[in-house]
Write an enzyme that holds these catalytic residues in place. Structure first.
Site, PDB file in Angstrom:
ATOM      1  N   ASP A  40       0.871  -1.166   0.000  1.00  0.00           N
ATOM      2  CA  ASP A  40       0.000   0.000   0.000  1.00  0.00           C
ATOM      3  C   ASP A  40       0.916   1.227   0.000  1.00  0.00           C
ATOM      4  OD1 ASP A  40      -2.314   1.660   0.365  1.00  0.00           O
ATOM      5  OD2 ASP A  40      -1.893   1.691   2.521  1.00  0.00           O
TER       6      ASP A  40
ATOM      7  N   ASP B 268       0.029   5.140   1.305  1.00  0.00           N
ATOM      8  CA  ASP B 268      -0.067   6.004   2.479  1.00  0.00           C
ATOM      9  C   ASP B 268      -0.106   5.186   3.761  1.00  0.00           C
ATOM     10  OD1 ASP B 268      -0.256   8.635   1.184  1.00  0.00           O
ATOM     11  OD2 ASP B 268      -2.115   7.833   0.356  1.00  0.00           O
TER      12      ASP B 268
END
Length: 285
Positions: free
Chosen positions: A7, A9
């Site tokens: 991922d 953020d």
């Protein structure tokens, strides 16, 4: 070969508190909007997938009237899009300033995976320009070129829907059973699990108290050895991986049924089902 999918953020860098939040508030100020999100308020907003979606939570009739915004839905949507474009510009400027450091261990473990021949990718519901800026910050320009980037505008449904991971798996021709996803939030974990992937969690500023039942490993970070030592704490280890003070690729490989064996067979053909073609541009950071 196995694959490692990050991922963005909260995983590559802890960008929500020090990147997205100030970018939202600076945008609100520039546009003269009567709102500034506090840290506590934003801790709830991050549960809403996508930057435009977060902005749309403001659009109560009272707020629209107080801000002098158009009542026409199409005109209002154009206004939200303008806010979001400016917010993305401010955010990428913050990232490129270098003020937000990469999270411990992400580059080190990615380098190990690349050297071992693993496929590398990022799967995020953020806008592509934002993802690429964080990826280059975290990995450096050379290693970043070896990543597939699958960003929020590729899919209509955001995490916790599995769509972005399903697209990543399909386009890279991966076997879901040989993919480790690294997430930092419950929504992200559910997205990865829904696509049939093993998920390791590195908790971040706003996610420490979330429920990560279903993850194969939950740690505070990937950690790093000296001289920049950051020791990881194991929060959940249902498979008994027992990583050391910092994570190694072998620890993540242990989350896969074949232990990350590079000689194992390729795609099984039983990957996630094809998704419907994307609709209108979806919300993104």
């Amino acid at each position: 070969m196995p694959a490692l999918v990050f991922d963005c953020d909260g995983v590559l860098a802890d960008t929500e508190r020090d990147g997205h939040l100030p970018a939202f508030n600076a945008t609100f100020e520039e546009f003269g909007l009567p709102v500034r999100w506090s840290d506590a308020e934003y801790a709830q907003k991050v549960k809403v997938g996508g930057g435009k979606e977060r902005m749309r939570t403001l659009l109560t009739p009272e707020f629209v009237a107080a801000a002098g915004l158009p009542a026409d839905p199409a005109a209002l949507e154009e206004q939200v899009a303008a806010w979001h474009r400016r917010k993305t510009e401010i955010y990428t400027g913050i990232i490129r300033s270098g003020d937000i450091p990469p999270r411990p261990g992400v580059r080190r473990v990615a380098e190990q995976a690349h050297a071992a021949g693993w496929t590398l990718a990022v799967a995020s519901t953020s806008a592509e320009v934002s993802v690429r800026s964080v990826l280059e910050l975290a990995m450096g320009p050379e290693l970043a070129t070896h990543f597939g980037v699958f960003a929020g505008d590729l899919v209509q449904r955001k995490k916790p829907a599995p769509d972005i991971y399903a697209v990543t798996v399909r386009r890279l021709d991966l076997d879901p059973a040989r993919v480790v996803a690294i997430e930092d939030s419950r929504n992200g974990m559910l997205s990865a699990l829904g696509a049939g992937l093993a998920c390791a969690v590195t908790t971040s500023a706003y996610t420490e108290e979330e429920d990560f039942t279903g993850a194969r490993l939950v740690v505070t970070s990937l950690g790093d050895p000296p001289p920049q030592e950051t020791v990881t704490s194991v929060l959940s280890d249902p498979l008994g991986v027992r990583p050391g003070p910092w994570m190694e690729l072998a620890d993540l490989a242990a989350l896969l049924p074949d232990g990350g064996d590079p000689t194992a067979s390729g795609p099984s053909g039983a990957g996630p089902p094809d998704l419907a073609p994307p609709g209108p541009p979806p919300p993104s950071h």
